[in-house]
Design a protein around this motif. Structure first.
Motif, mmCIF file in Angstrom:
data_model
loop_
_atom_site.group_PDB
_atom_site.id
_atom_site.type_symbol
_atom_site.label_atom_id
_atom_site.label_comp_id
_atom_site.label_asym_id
_atom_site.label_seq_id
_atom_site.Cartn_x
_atom_site.Cartn_y
_atom_site.Cartn_z
ATOM 1 N N VAL A 130 6.781 -5.526 8.129
ATOM 2 C CA VAL A 130 5.376 -5.935 8.217
ATOM 3 C C VAL A 130 4.981 -6.679 6.946
ATOM 4 N N ARG A 131 4.012 -7.569 7.092
ATOM 5 C CA ARG A 131 3.412 -8.249 5.951
ATOM 6 C C ARG A 131 1.993 -7.751 5.808
ATOM 7 N N GLY A 132 1.584 -7.372 4.597
ATOM 8 C CA GLY A 132 0.242 -6.828 4.472
ATOM 9 C C GLY A 132 -0.167 -6.539 3.047
ATOM 10 N N LEU A 133 -1.270 -5.835 2.941
ATOM 11 C CA LEU A 133 -1.885 -5.486 1.670
ATOM 12 C C LEU A 133 -1.838 -3.971 1.474
ATOM 13 N N ILE A 134 -1.765 -3.550 0.236
ATOM 14 C CA ILE A 134 -1.825 -2.128 -0.079
ATOM 15 C C ILE A 134 -3.285 -1.712 -0.221
ATOM 16 N N LEU A 135 -3.726 -0.789 0.629
ATOM 17 C CA LEU A 135 -5.100 -0.294 0.552
ATOM 18 C C LEU A 135 -5.240 0.771 -0.525
ATOM 19 N N ARG A 136 -4.310 1.726 -0.539
ATOM 20 C CA ARG A 136 -4.370 2.814 -1.512
ATOM 21 C C ARG A 136 -3.015 3.515 -1.562
ATOM 22 N N ARG A 147 2.316 8.380 -0.546
ATOM 23 C CA ARG A 147 2.006 7.711 0.718
ATOM 24 C C ARG A 147 1.204 6.445 0.432
ATOM 25 N N VAL A 148 1.658 5.363 1.026
ATOM 26 C CA VAL A 148 1.071 4.047 0.800
ATOM 27 C C VAL A 148 0.375 3.607 2.085
ATOM 28 N N ASP A 149 -0.940 3.481 2.037
ATOM 29 C CA ASP A 149 -1.708 3.008 3.191
ATOM 30 C C ASP A 149 -1.701 1.484 3.200
ATOM 31 N N CYS A 182 9.527 7.711 -7.399
ATOM 32 C CA CYS A 182 9.599 6.246 -7.434
ATOM 33 C C CYS A 182 8.392 5.625 -8.141
ATOM 34 N N ARG A 183 7.322 6.422 -8.323
ATOM 35 C CA ARG A 183 6.138 5.988 -9.067
ATOM 36 C C ARG A 183 5.532 4.706 -8.499
ATOM 37 N N VAL A 184 5.322 4.698 -7.208
ATOM 38 C CA VAL A 184 4.710 3.550 -6.547
ATOM 39 C C VAL A 184 3.248 3.436 -6.965
ATOM 40 N N LYS A 185 2.813 2.215 -7.262
ATOM 41 C CA LYS A 185 1.422 1.963 -7.648
ATOM 42 C C LYS A 185 0.815 0.899 -6.733
ATOM 43 N N LYS A 186 -0.508 0.884 -6.685
ATOM 44 C CA LYS A 186 -1.211 -0.121 -5.897
ATOM 45 C C LYS A 186 -1.095 -1.477 -6.581
ATOM 46 N N GLY A 187 -0.707 -2.486 -5.824
ATOM 47 C CA GLY A 187 -0.614 -3.844 -6.350
ATOM 48 C C GLY A 187 -1.461 -4.794 -5.537
ATOM 49 N N ASP A 188 -1.896 -5.875 -6.160
ATOM 50 C CA ASP A 188 -2.706 -6.875 -5.472
ATOM 51 C C ASP A 188 -1.810 -7.897 -4.779
ATOM 52 N N GLY A 189 -2.382 -8.587 -3.814
ATOM 53 C CA GLY A 189 -1.655 -9.633 -3.110
ATOM 54 C C GLY A 189 -0.891 -9.113 -1.905
ATOM 55 N N GLU A 190 -0.208 -10.045 -1.224
ATOM 56 C CA GLU A 190 0.527 -9.725 -0.008
ATOM 57 C C GLU A 190 1.967 -9.324 -0.325
ATOM 58 N N PHE A 191 2.420 -8.319 0.401
ATOM 59 C CA PHE A 191 3.799 -7.851 0.290
ATOM 60 C C PHE A 191 4.446 -7.900 1.664
ATOM 61 N N ILE A 192 5.761 -7.880 1.691
ATOM 62 C CA ILE A 192 6.468 -7.658 2.944
ATOM 63 C C ILE A 192 7.160 -6.306 2.820
ATOM 64 N N PHE A 193 6.851 -5.412 3.753
ATOM 65 C CA PHE A 193 7.324 -4.031 3.696
ATOM 66 C C PHE A 193 8.416 -3.831 4.740
ATOM 67 N N THR A 194 9.524 -3.240 4.322
ATOM 68 C CA THR A 194 10.609 -2.904 5.237
ATOM 69 C C THR A 194 10.988 -1.444 5.019
ATOM 70 N N GLY A 195 11.703 -0.885 5.973
ATOM 71 C CA GLY A 195 12.135 0.497 5.809
ATOM 72 C C GLY A 195 12.626 1.104 7.104
ATOM 73 N N SER A 196 12.763 2.413 7.096
ATOM 74 C CA SER A 196 13.300 3.149 8.241
ATOM 75 C C SER A 196 12.271 4.153 8.750
ATOM 76 N N GLU A 197 12.425 4.536 10.000
ATOM 77 C CA GLU A 197 11.540 5.517 10.620
ATOM 78 C C GLU A 197 12.335 6.786 10.926
ATOM 79 N N HIS A 198 11.767 7.910 10.497
ATOM 80 C CA HIS A 198 12.418 9.196 10.743
ATOM 81 C C HIS A 198 11.362 10.248 11.053
ATOM 82 N N PHE A 199 11.580 10.968 12.145
ATOM 83 C CA PHE A 199 10.662 12.025 12.574
ATOM 84 C C PHE A 199 9.235 11.508 12.691
ATOM 85 N N GLY A 200 9.078 10.268 13.161
ATOM 86 C CA GLY A 200 7.749 9.709 13.374
ATOM 87 C C GLY A 200 7.073 9.167 12.141
#
Length: 232
Positions: A130-136, A147-149, A182-200
């Protein structure tokens, strides 16, 4: 539902040339009325107790016969209220992106930055792109998960319905999980997010800024080294 006595469950994959080596069990969030054991060498080892407050994912190796025996034993009850002893399971092998679950935390090398080759392969093979923005970004100290919204401007692919349309904004909303370490932080601008799905749930893989991804992809396409065609 309304568990009584005991139930022996055999998980025996019938996939051709199955090379699964690990099985992970995720109990239902309201797992009640029974305890869940794994059977090893004719001995029972407790996996899930109905008194556990946090229902964690438990992983263990499969034996040489490519089968796993689980044992659900009902607990004595003094009333007839409804109880459900349920769980999900997933099978993994050593080639599954190095995936190793530990208490619903995830991936070997999860925090390692993706290089260009990793990124190009991720947009081809990931369960979601998906391509999108980080809300929080929120951090859960108990589960050690962040958790990244995401406000998804475009959903290129998803295996299940992790990202859902938002009637108010006209965009798609979803949440991606990763390890707290992993110390994920909120960043500005558009990102492309990839990953795997497990247990929903969606688990973060590569997530570069979209403009950086475009540059990498277009250069690979000029050199004819991109592993797949991606609609940009």
């Amino acid at each position: 539902m309304y568990p009584v006595r005991a139930l022996r469950v055999i998980l025996e994959p019938t996939l051709i040339n199955s090379k699964h080596t690990t099985i992970c069990i995720k109990p239902h969030s309201q797992f009640q009325g029974a305890n869940l054991y794994v059977e090893r060498r004719r001995e029972l080892h407790l996996l899930v107790s109905e008194v556990d407050e946090v229902k964690k994912v438990h992983c263990f190796g499969m034996d040489n016969s490519q089968r796993v025996a689980l044992f659900l034993q009902a607990s004595p009850q003094n009333d007839l209220s409804r109880r459900t002893a349920g769980f999900q399971y997933e099978l993994f092998n050593n080639q599954t992106s190095g995936l190793v679950f530990q208490n619903l935390a995830l991936v070997e090398d999860a925090c390692r930055p993706c290089d260009n080759e990793d990124l190009l392969m991720a947009v081809c093979r990931s369960d979601f792109v998906v391509r999108g923005l980080i809300l929080r970004v929120t951090h859960d100290m108990e589960t050690q998960i962040s958790r990244v919204d995401i406000n998804a401007l475009r959903v290129y692919r998803q295996r299940n319905s992790i990202f859902q349309p938002d009637d108010l904004t006209g965009t798609w909303i979803g949440t991606i999980s990763t390890l707290l370490q992993c110390r994920v932080k909120k960043g500005d601008g558009e990102f492309i997010f990839t990953g795997s799905e497990h247990f929903g749930d969606a688990w973060l893989g590569c997530a570069p800024r979209y403009k950086d991804f475009l540059e990498i992809y277009q250069q690979a396409k000029r050199l004819r080294s991109n592993p797949c065609d991606f609609q940009i």
